[in-house]
Design an enzyme around this catalytic site. Sequence first.
Site, PDB file in Angstrom:
ATOM      1  N   CYS A  29      -5.857  -3.000   2.160  1.00  0.00           N
ATOM      2  CA  CYS A  29      -5.637  -3.063   3.604  1.00  0.00           C
ATOM      3  C   CYS A  29      -6.918  -3.214   4.426  1.00  0.00           C
ATOM      4  CB  CYS A  29      -4.811  -1.858   4.047  1.00  0.00           C
ATOM      5  SG  CYS A  29      -3.918  -2.134   5.610  1.00  0.00           S
ATOM      6  N   GLU A  63       0.843  -1.195   0.000  1.00  0.00           N
ATOM      7  CA  GLU A  63       0.000   0.000   0.000  1.00  0.00           C
ATOM      8  C   GLU A  63       0.886   1.256   0.000  1.00  0.00           C
ATOM      9  OE1 GLU A  63      -3.550   1.741   2.971  1.00  0.00           O
ATOM     10  OE2 GLU A  63      -2.273   0.071   3.594  1.00  0.00           O
ATOM     11  N   LYS A  78      -9.438   3.187  -1.905  1.00  0.00           N
ATOM     12  CA  LYS A  78      -9.750   2.547  -0.633  1.00  0.00           C
ATOM     13  C   LYS A  78     -11.014   3.148  -0.017  1.00  0.00           C
ATOM     14  CE  LYS A  78      -7.345   1.395   3.716  1.00  0.00           C
ATOM     15  NZ  LYS A  78      -6.067   1.597   4.439  1.00  0.00           N
TER      16      LYS A  78
END
Length: 295
Positions: free
Chosen positions: A148, A44, A115
């Site tokens: 994540c 990430e 995200k």
Amino acid sequence: MTETVVACAQLALSVGDVAGNRRAALAAIERAAEAGAEVLVLPELVNSGYVLRDAAEAAALAEPVDGPTVTGWRDAARRHDLIVVGGFAERDADGAIRNSAVLVDPSGVRARYRKAHLWGRESELFVPGSELPPVVDTRVGRIGVLVCYDVEFPEWVRTATLRGADLLCAPVNWPFAPRPADERPAEDIRVQANAAVNRVFVAACDRAGPERGTSWVGGSIIVDPDGFPLAGPPAEDAEHLLLARCRLADARDKRIGAHNDVFADRRPELYAPIVNPAPGPSASLDEHTDERTER
């Protein structure tokens, strides 16, 4: 049955060193290609690093999807005939700063994902995404992309598997938090659980450190549809290249034994009131605390 070599390149990156981080990622792509990888997952926020001081620093390090970081990955994917999934700090067309990931292959950028679930101070730095994780038809199979903390929401993971993902690729940065002696990282356990309950391959690529006082789990892992690790997690927080041979077509068989199928056995009509609860009394936020270390 055809096997696909999936890799995770757990890298030591430096917050703010965009040029150095680009070089590290490109070197990892070279190593993965030499090792026979067909799909490579990077961590990430590769370009910027994770432990950003404030929104101004995040904005200064972010770049558009056609900037040098993703362009470098695209060119390397074309040169080595592989698929790369990696995370980067993105400045979108409206100037918003995003925690994003892309999937690139020899034909170019196939998908960009922003995200949706921001962790800790990320909400001070980034604008969350609002689109479902992409599922991309590639030459090796159908690949879904998450980032994540997204992996900790089973509903979100399932949206990708219900749309046919064979492999979920997740760039992650998992800061180390204390855990009981002899316990494995909870982050890896959640990845294994998601793989098993959806009968899908998952490749999660973590960081190595340290960075501004933060150490990382170093828990990169590649998991099969039974939830068992095919590669990783490494024994220590250090740079590693994980490789696993994955029969991605196995993820299209959702059966468990002669009588059960993890998708066919679902009863969505019973879940709707839980997913979309009716308005009513709820516990005060003061009654709950989140003691987990930020990541």
